[in-house]
Design an enzyme around this catalytic site. Structure first.
Site, PDB file in Angstrom:
ATOM      1  N   ASP A 102       0.828  -1.207   0.000  1.00 58.03           N
ATOM      2  CA  ASP A 102       0.000   0.000   0.000  1.00 58.03           C
ATOM      3  C   ASP A 102       0.861   1.255   0.000  1.00 58.03           C
ATOM      4  O   ASP A 102       1.527   1.553   0.991  1.00 58.03           O
ATOM      5  CB  ASP A 102      -0.902  -0.039   1.237  1.00 58.03           C
ATOM      6  CG  ASP A 102      -1.788   1.182   1.364  1.00 58.03           C
ATOM      7  OD1 ASP A 102      -2.081   1.809   0.328  1.00 58.03           O
ATOM      8  OD2 ASP A 102      -2.177   1.511   2.490  1.00 58.03           O
ATOM      9  N   ASP A 288      -1.933   6.413  -4.998  1.00 57.43           N
ATOM     10  CA  ASP A 288      -2.243   5.469  -3.917  1.00 57.43           C
ATOM     11  C   ASP A 288      -2.725   4.123  -4.452  1.00 57.43           C
ATOM     12  O   ASP A 288      -3.829   4.006  -4.970  1.00 57.43           O
ATOM     13  CB  ASP A 288      -3.307   6.090  -3.016  1.00 57.43           C
ATOM     14  CG  ASP A 288      -3.630   5.227  -1.805  1.00 57.43           C
ATOM     15  OD1 ASP A 288      -2.899   4.256  -1.553  1.00 57.43           O
ATOM     16  OD2 ASP A 288      -4.621   5.518  -1.115  1.00 57.43           O
TER      17      ASP A 288
END
Length: 406
Positions: A102, A288
Site C-alpha cells: 500500500d 495510492d
C-alpha cells in the site's frame, strides 16, 4: 465488479541481484462481495469514521493519534475496493503472512496470536514465542481505517519478501481489529510503502530498511496493473528495486514529490471532454495503490458526476446507464504538462447482481485537506492505465503508458 488485487505467487523471478518481481493477480473486492450478499448498505451505515471514533474510543489508550476526528476513513486505506497483497515471512523460522502492498500508508502490521477480534480468527497470526529473532518493544499503536480502528503493540523482527531480507524490521502486532471488512479481506496485514512521516509505528518503514541494508538494486519500486481477468496468469507486477521497460511505452513523465508523507504530487488540471476544468489553478494529488477509485473534493466530484450523467444511490455510490457508455465524455488529468485521458470504459466499474449488469462511477467524493490545499487520490482506476514508478532516491513519481495486450 472485479478489483485488482496483488497476490504474491510462490514463484519468484529475478532479473538480477536485488531486483524482485512480485506477480499480481486480480480477485473480487470486499465491496463487491457485500453488494452481492445484500449487506453493503448496512456495512456502510455501521462503519462511518465518526461513529467508529465515538463507539470505540474507550477501548484505546488516551491520546491515540489516529482517534482524532477527520484523521481516518476509507478515503486513504480503501481495502473494500482494492486489496493488493502478497506473501512475506516474519521471524526465525519464518511465519507466512499475506499483506497489502500500500503506497497510501507506511506501517507493517500483522495479526498477533493474542488478538481477540473475529477478523484475527480467520487469518494467520504471529506467534512471537516461536521466533528466535523476535524483539519485543512494548509500545502501543493505533491505525484508523474506514472499516474500523486497529490497535496493537510494536516489535522488531527479521522480514523476508521472497529472497529479500531485512533484519530488525519494526512492525506491529494487532490485537484488536473491529469491522467486518477485515473478516472478509483476503490479506492478513498491511505493508506500507509510503514515507516515514506517514507511519504510526516508530522506526523505519520496510522500503527504508531495504534501502539502509542495501537489499535492493535501486531506491525504486514500480507497479503494473493489468486489465486481464483470466485465471492462472499473473495480472500485474510489483517490482522492488527498479522498473521494467517491457511493461510501458513512450517516455517516463517524472513529477517531484511535493510533500514527503504520501506519494503526493502536483496536478495541473482535471478536465471533462477537454473543456471543463475541475482544478483550473492546479491541485495536489496522492498516488495510492491502496484505493481502487479516483477521489477528489466533494464539489468537484459532484460536478464531474453531473457531466458524465451519474446518479447517486442511497449509499453514496453513483450509477451510470450501461447503455450510454459509448456517449460518455472522456476525463483528462494533466500532470507535468502531459495529458492522461481516461475513456468511459476505463473509468466505469461494472458489477453483476442477479444476472443483471450494473455500471458504477469510478470517481468518489472525499475531502482531504493539506497545507497545499485539498487532495485528489489517483487510485487503481488511474493506475491500471499508466505504469507507475516510485523513486525514493530522487523523491519523484513517474508515469508512462502501460502496455496492455490487445
Amino acid at each position: 465488479m472485479w478489483k485488482l488485487v496483488l497476490v504474491l505467487l510462490w514463484t519468484w523471478t529475478w532479473t538480477s541481484s536485488a531486483l524482485l518481481r512480485v506477480p499480481l493477480k486480480r480477485v473480487r473486492s470486499v465491496r463487491s462481495q457485500l453488494r452481492v450478499e445484500g449487506l453493503l448498505e448496512e456495512f456502510l451505515k455501521e462503519h462511518r469514521p465518526d461513529m467508529f471514533n465515538r463507539r470505540y474510543a474507550q477501548c484505546f489508550p488516551p491520546g491515540t493519534p489516529s482517534l482524532r476526528l477527520g484523521r481516518s476513513s476509507e478515503k486513504i486505506y480503501n481495502f473494500m475496493d482494492a486489496q493488493y497483497y502478497g506473501e512475506i515471512t516474519l521471524g526465525t523460522p519464518g511465519q507466512n503472512f499475506s499483506v497489502v502492498f500500500d503506497t497510501g500508508s507506511s506501517d507493517l502490521w500483522v495479526p498477533s496470536t493474542y488478538c481477540v477480534s473475529q477478523a484475527c480468527a480467520s487469518h494467520r497470526r504471529f506467534k512471537a514465542f516461536e521466533s528466535s529473532s523476535f524483539f519485543h518493544d512494548g509500545r502501543t499503536f493505533g491505525v484508523h481505517y474506514g472499516s474500523g480502528h486497529l490497535l496493537g503493540v510494536m516489535a522488531r523482527e527479521t522480514l523476508k519478501i521472497g529472497s529479500l531480507t531485512t533484519i530488525n524490521q519494526e512492525f506491529g502486532e494487532s490485537v484488536y481489529e473491529p469491522g467486518s471488512a477485515f473478516v472478509r479481506a483476503k490479506f492478513d496485514g498491511v505493508l506500507g510503502l509510503g514515507y516515514p512521516a506517514l507511519a504510526e509505528i516508530l522506526g523505519n518503514p520496510v522500503f527504508d530498511n531495504l534501502l539502509a541494508q542495501k537489499a535492493v538494486e535501486e531506491p525504486v519500486f514500480s507497479f503494473f496493473l493489468s486489465r486481464r481477468t483470466s485465471s492462472g496468469s499473473p495480472e500485474g507486477e510489483l517490482l522492488l528495486g527498479g522498473k521494467d521497460e517491457a511493461l510501458y511505452s513512450g517516455p517516463i513523465n517524472w513529477l517531484p514529490v511535493t510533500a514527503k508523507g504520501y506519494w503526493q504530487i502536483k496536478m495541473e488540471s482535471v478536465s471533462v471532454q477537454g473543456a471543463i476544468s475541475l482544478c483550473p489553478r492546479g491541485c495536489q494529488a496522492i498516488v495510492d495503490t491502496g484505493t481502487s477509485l479516483i477521489a477528489g473534493p466533494t464539489a468537484d466530484i459532484i460536478s464531474l458526476h453531473q457531466l458524465i450523467g451519474a446518479t447517486p444511490t442511497n449509499i453514496g455510490e453513483f450509477l451510470i446507464d450501461c447503455a450510454r457508455m459509448s456517449s460518455l465524455p472522456h476525463v483528462t488529468f494533466v500532470l507535468g504538462g502531459t495529458e492522461y485521458t481516461l475513456t468511459p470504459e476505463q473509468y466505469v466499474r461494472k458489477d453483476t447482481l442477479a444476472d443483471k449488469e450494473f455500471c458504477f462511477s469510478g470517481f468518489q467524493a472525499v475531502d482531504i485537506f493539506s497545507p497545499q490545499g485539498p487532495l485528489w487520490i489517483l487510485g487503481d482506476v488511474f493506475l491500471t492505465e499508466f505504469y507507475s514508478i516510485f523513486d525514493r532516491g530522487l523523491d519523484r513519481v513517474g508515469f508512462a503508458f502501460a502496455k496492455h495486450p490487445a
